[in-house]
Design a protein around this motif. Structure first.
Motif, short mmCIF file in Angstrom:
data_model
loop_
_atom_site.label_atom_id
_atom_site.label_comp_id
_atom_site.label_asym_id
_atom_site.label_seq_id
_atom_site.Cartn_x
_atom_site.Cartn_y
_atom_site.Cartn_z
N PRO A 176 2.23 3.65 -5.78
CA PRO A 176 3.37 3.36 -6.66
C PRO A 176 4.56 2.73 -5.91
CG PRO A 176 2.43 5.48 -7.23
CD PRO A 176 1.73 5.02 -5.98
N ILE A 177 4.90 3.29 -4.75
CA ILE A 177 6.03 2.72 -4.02
C ILE A 177 5.66 1.38 -3.40
CG2 ILE A 177 5.66 3.92 -1.82
CD1 ILE A 177 8.81 4.23 -1.80
N GLU A 233 3.59 -0.85 -4.65
CA GLU A 233 3.67 -1.85 -5.71
C GLU A 233 5.10 -2.30 -5.95
OE1 GLU A 233 1.92 -0.23 -9.25
OE2 GLU A 233 -0.13 -0.48 -8.51
N LYS A 234 6.04 -1.35 -5.92
CA LYS A 234 7.45 -1.68 -6.16
C LYS A 234 8.05 -2.49 -5.01
CE LYS A 234 8.35 0.89 -9.89
NZ LYS A 234 9.14 0.62 -11.05
N LEU A 235 7.58 -2.25 -3.78
CA LEU A 235 8.17 -2.91 -2.62
C LEU A 235 7.59 -4.29 -2.30
CD1 LEU A 235 8.48 0.12 -0.17
CD2 LEU A 235 10.32 -1.03 -1.42
N ARG A 275 9.50 -7.85 -2.12
CA ARG A 275 10.94 -7.64 -2.21
C ARG A 275 11.57 -8.03 -0.89
NH1 ARG A 275 13.17 -4.73 -6.56
NH2 ARG A 275 11.55 -4.44 -8.10
N VAL A 316 15.08 -0.62 -5.56
CA VAL A 316 13.89 -0.21 -6.29
C VAL A 316 14.06 1.22 -6.77
CG1 VAL A 316 12.30 -1.76 -5.08
CG2 VAL A 316 12.68 0.52 -4.19
N SER A 317 13.43 1.53 -7.88
CA SER A 317 13.43 2.89 -8.42
C SER A 317 12.00 3.35 -8.55
CB SER A 317 14.11 2.92 -9.79
OG SER A 317 15.46 2.54 -9.66
N ILE A 318 11.74 4.56 -8.09
CA ILE A 318 10.40 5.13 -8.09
C ILE A 318 10.44 6.47 -8.80
CG2 ILE A 318 8.42 5.79 -6.66
CD1 ILE A 318 9.22 2.99 -5.99
N HIS A 343 16.13 6.30 -6.42
CA HIS A 343 16.61 4.93 -6.24
C HIS A 343 16.78 4.65 -4.74
CE1 HIS A 343 17.47 4.82 -10.53
NE2 HIS A 343 18.01 6.02 -10.38
#
Length: 170
Positions: free
Chosen positions: A139-140, A142-144, A147, A153-155, A163
């Motif tokens: 999950p983290i 994918e968000k990073l 970038r 980013v918010s997880i 945040h």
């Protein structure tokens, strides 16, 4: 800051330790499964069968650990090759596999994450600093991915929204 060589060496050493621990566990499980004490005494005695399932699972874990070692060896070879051919350092750096990412949360707590090809969740200590391996599939991760510094980013972790601000990509 940690050097690329220190980071790579610490990851390789941690992966080798995990592999060795898995091999030791597989050996113990195999010894238990093949022990004369594991022979069924009646049709309801499943200890030997359960021990053989455990031995098989431990053998699979050993293979996964070896695959992790190989994946990181390939990554580090690719990164060395890429570093030799890199020519334009003026472009903004986007997070990709092989980067160490420095995050800071709302309470100014700094976290270091290494985006790797596998072995997500493995925590590594180096020079009194800790960092954790993550993968792009997490999950983290994918968000990073893709970038850059100063992005936020918010997880969602365990029902709590965290945040972070990206303060460094190495």
């Amino acid at each position: 800051m940690l050097t690329r060589e220190e980071i790579e060496q610490s990851i390789q050493q941690a992966l080798i330790k995990v592999h060795q621990d898995a091999m030791n566990a597989a050996k113990r499980a195999h010894d238990t499964a093949t022990s004369s004490e594991s022979v069924a005494e009646n049709k309801y005695d499943t200890f030997g069968l359960e021990a053989s399932y455990l031995a098989h699972g431990q053998s699979v874990r050993v293979a996964e650990c070896q695959a992790d070692i190989t994946a990181f060896e390939q990554l580090f070879t690719l990164l060395k090759h890429r570093a030799l051919n890199e020519c334009d350092s003026r472009k903004p750096k986007l997070i990709a596999v092989g980067h160490l990412v420095e995050l800071v949360d709302a309470e100014d707590i700094v976290s270091l994450l290494f985006m790797g090809p596998s072995a997500g969740g493995l925590k590594i200590e180096l020079a009194k600093r800790n960092f954790m391996l993550i993968t792009p599939q997490s999950p983290i991760g994918e968000k990073l991915m893709s970038r850059e510094v100063n992005d936020e980013v918010s997880i969602n972790v365990g029902g709590n929204l965290h945040h972070y601000e990206i303060v460094g990509i190495y």
